[in-house]
Design a protein around this motif. Structure first.
Motif, PDB file in Angstrom:
ATOM      1  N   ARG A 174       0.833  -1.207   0.000  1.00 45.13           N
ATOM      2  CA  ARG A 174       0.000   0.000   0.000  1.00 45.13           C
ATOM      3  C   ARG A 174       0.867   1.255   0.000  1.00 45.13           C
ATOM      4  O   ARG A 174       1.902   1.314   0.682  1.00 45.13           O
ATOM      5  N   PRO A 176       2.115   5.317   0.511  1.00 48.68           N
ATOM      6  CA  PRO A 176       1.978   6.344   1.542  1.00 48.68           C
ATOM      7  C   PRO A 176       1.007   7.428   1.085  1.00 48.68           C
ATOM      8  O   PRO A 176       0.675   7.531  -0.104  1.00 48.68           O
ATOM      9  N   PRO A 177       0.543   8.271   2.001  1.00 52.14           N
ATOM     10  CA  PRO A 177      -0.286   9.413   1.599  1.00 52.14           C
ATOM     11  C   PRO A 177       0.475  10.332   0.637  1.00 52.14           C
ATOM     12  O   PRO A 177       1.703  10.436   0.696  1.00 52.14           O
ATOM     13  N   ARG A 178      -0.270  10.959  -0.251  1.00 51.43           N
ATOM     14  CA  ARG A 178       0.272  11.914  -1.226  1.00 51.43           C
ATOM     15  C   ARG A 178       1.426  11.311  -2.024  1.00 51.43           C
ATOM     16  O   ARG A 178       2.494  11.907  -2.191  1.00 51.43           O
ATOM     17  N   ALA A 183      -2.739  14.193  -4.151  1.00 52.87           N
ATOM     18  CA  ALA A 183      -3.676  14.047  -3.034  1.00 52.87           C
ATOM     19  C   ALA A 183      -4.555  12.825  -3.260  1.00 52.87           C
ATOM     20  O   ALA A 183      -5.200  12.696  -4.305  1.00 52.87           O
ATOM     21  N   GLY A 184      -4.570  11.928  -2.278  1.00 55.37           N
ATOM     22  CA  GLY A 184      -5.365  10.703  -2.414  1.00 55.37           C
ATOM     23  C   GLY A 184      -4.860   9.783  -3.503  1.00 55.37           C
ATOM     24  O   GLY A 184      -5.630   8.959  -4.019  1.00 55.37           O
ATOM     25  N   TRP A 186      -3.438   6.845  -5.699  1.00 57.01           N
ATOM     26  CA  TRP A 186      -3.458   5.387  -5.618  1.00 57.01           C
ATOM     27  C   TRP A 186      -2.252   4.810  -6.355  1.00 57.01           C
ATOM     28  O   TRP A 186      -1.722   5.420  -7.291  1.00 57.01           O
ATOM     29  N   PRO A 203      -4.118   4.808  -0.601  1.00 58.47           N
ATOM     30  CA  PRO A 203      -3.070   5.172   0.360  1.00 58.47           C
ATOM     31  C   PRO A 203      -3.414   4.690   1.759  1.00 58.47           C
ATOM     32  O   PRO A 203      -4.580   4.410   2.084  1.00 58.47           O
ATOM     33  N   THR A 204      -2.401   4.617   2.611  1.00 61.01           N
ATOM     34  CA  THR A 204      -2.572   4.041   3.944  1.00 61.01           C
ATOM     35  C   THR A 204      -3.474   4.883   4.849  1.00 61.01           C
ATOM     36  O   THR A 204      -3.978   4.376   5.855  1.00 61.01           O
ATOM     37  N   ASP A 205      -3.688   6.154   4.503  1.00 59.26           N
ATOM     38  CA  ASP A 205      -4.577   6.980   5.324  1.00 59.26           C
ATOM     39  C   ASP A 205      -6.012   6.958   4.818  1.00 59.26           C
ATOM     40  O   ASP A 205      -6.848   7.732   5.264  1.00 59.26           O
ATOM     41  N   SER A 206      -6.321   6.057   3.879  1.00 62.14           N
ATOM     42  CA  SER A 206      -7.661   5.956   3.302  1.00 62.14           C
ATOM     43  C   SER A 206      -8.372   4.713   3.815  1.00 62.14           C
ATOM     44  O   SER A 206      -7.750   3.685   4.077  1.00 62.14           O
TER      45      SER A 206
END
Length: 414
Positions: A174, A176-178, A183-184, A186, A203-206
């Motif tokens: 997976r 990282p973010p950004r 932004a967001g 994949w 991303p891992t923050d989703s």
């Protein structure tokens, strides 16, 4: 299986993964140390490759595999081939282990995908699937407990039985973010074997779910085209040299992209049962009627593979694609990679970074074999090996059937 206390004492395990893909160009053998748990942050899952190689099929067995692909073999031929190919899988592992100075009695498990000879799809739903290469033969010849027949358990709960590689991607890759400043963004993990498949990873923050499916032909049409263009001298287009010499016929690419499979929504899978030699011959005749030379045909089906992948992203990607990670034999074809970058920029409206799998720390050629080592490990742990959002299964499912080896009784007691 095993309880958590026993599990903590047994990590890491030394596990071999075996697979022969749709192109049937050889048996990939990966041996890896695997440790940790997929859902325990105190013991994060990890994998370290110890040995890898591809062992070519002996010519008689490869010819037999292609006879089985045709669907014309009788039951006796399939039955005998199951044992014959099982011996070849075992011998390939023995060869790679010996070259890597890894004694067989050090191995804890073998995960064998086997050789798919039929993947039955009716109205977009997989009704059955058959992989051969008898695991009991592998366990008997090596002494190592062998897990096999992974796909059938996913199909039994309504899944496509593929792409099973999505579990490797979901647990280990997976982004990282950004990612790349998007932004967001994949990550698309694209395998190009005989058939192409992709896993879209959020991303891992989703909280979004992943998505995976077969994009369509990978090397299968290019291999046939190269065989024809070389009068049988080549089994594939080495380094994309034939495609580089040829001229792409854009009208044919556009026409062939009208094939109904490309428009089917995921989850979906395909194989040689759909992208057959007969279809390749029909498209070759269309190319010849359009004035294309044999190398033009290679160039045009290479462009089709790239276009079908990029078109799948444009149609079905769940989020903005910030990076494409490529594995499989097709990743070694620079002409295909160039066409893929062009098609992604055209169909997504902006350039997209395309990198080899090795850039993430995993051997691209070993990826699929490592996946089946991981699946054997998860089976032994009693953990699901499918990702329902990717295969379409009704629920997570432990995958694999166990053929005990000489080490079976002591597997979790040492």
């Amino acid at each position: 299986m095993t309880n958590q206390a026993t599990w903590k004492k047994r990590t890491p395990l030394l596990v071999a993964g075996l697979i022969s893909g749709t192109s049937a160009d050889g048996i990939d053998v990966a041996i890896a140390e695997i440790h940790g748990h997929p859902h325990d942050p105190q013991q994060p899952l990890g994998l370290a490759l110890q040995a890898f190689d591809t062992v070519s099929w002996p010519s008689p067995e490869r010819a037999l595999i292609f006879q089985l692909f045709s669907g014309q073999a009788d039951v006796a031929t399939v039955c005998r081939a199951n044992f014959r190919l099982g011996k070849c899988f075992a011998d390939a592992l023995i060869q790679v282990a010996r070259a890597g100075n890894i004694p067989l009695d050090r191995l804890d498990l073998i995960g064998s995908h086997g050789q798919t000879i039929w993947h039955d799809v009716q109205d977009g739903q997989v009704t059955s699937t058959l992989q051969i290469g008898e695991p009991a033969v592998i366990a008997a010849r090596t002494g190592v407990t062998t897990v096999a027949n992974f796909r059938v358990a996913d199909v039994a709960v309504g899944g496509q039985g593929a792409p099973l590689v999505s579990i490797f991607d979901w647990l280990l890759l997976r982004p990282p973010p950004r990612l790349n400043g998007v932004a967001g963004g994949w990550r698309a993990v694209q395998n190009i074997g005989g058939i192409g498949n992709v896993t879209f990873l959020p991303p891992t923050d989703s909280q979004a779910a992943p998505l995976a499916f077969d994009t369509g032909p990978g090397n299968v049409l290019m291999d046939w085209a190269a065989h024809w263009a070389s009068d049988g001298a080549l089994s594939y287009d080495r380094d994309g040299l034939l495609a580089r010499q040829g001229r792409i016929v854009p009208d044919l690419v556009a026409r062939w992209l009208e094939h109904p499979y490309f428009r089917l929504p995921p989850p979906k899978t395909t194989g040689r049962e759909l992208f057959t030699e007969e279809l390749a011959a029909r498209w070759r005749a269309e190319a010849e009627a359009a004035g294309a030379s044999p190398t033009d045909f290679v160039a045009t089906v290479t462009a089709l593979t790239a276009a079908s992948i990029a078109d799948a992203y444009a149609r079905f990607a769940p989020g903005p694609v910030a990076q494409v990670v490529v594995a499989g034999g097709g990743s070694h074809n620079p002409t295909l990679m160039a066409r893929l970058r062009e098609q992604l920029a055209e169909r997504l409206g902006h350039p997209v970074e395309v990198i080899p799998h090795d850039a993430l720390g995993f051997n691209a050629d070993a990826k699929e074999a490592l996946t089946f080592a991981l699946l054997a490990y998860l089976c032994a742990l009693g953990q699901p090996g499918n990702v329902p959002a990717c295969t379409g299964a009704r629920h997570p499912q432990v995958l694999g059937q166990i053929a005990p080896g000489r080490n079976y009784s002591g597997l979790f007691s040492r």
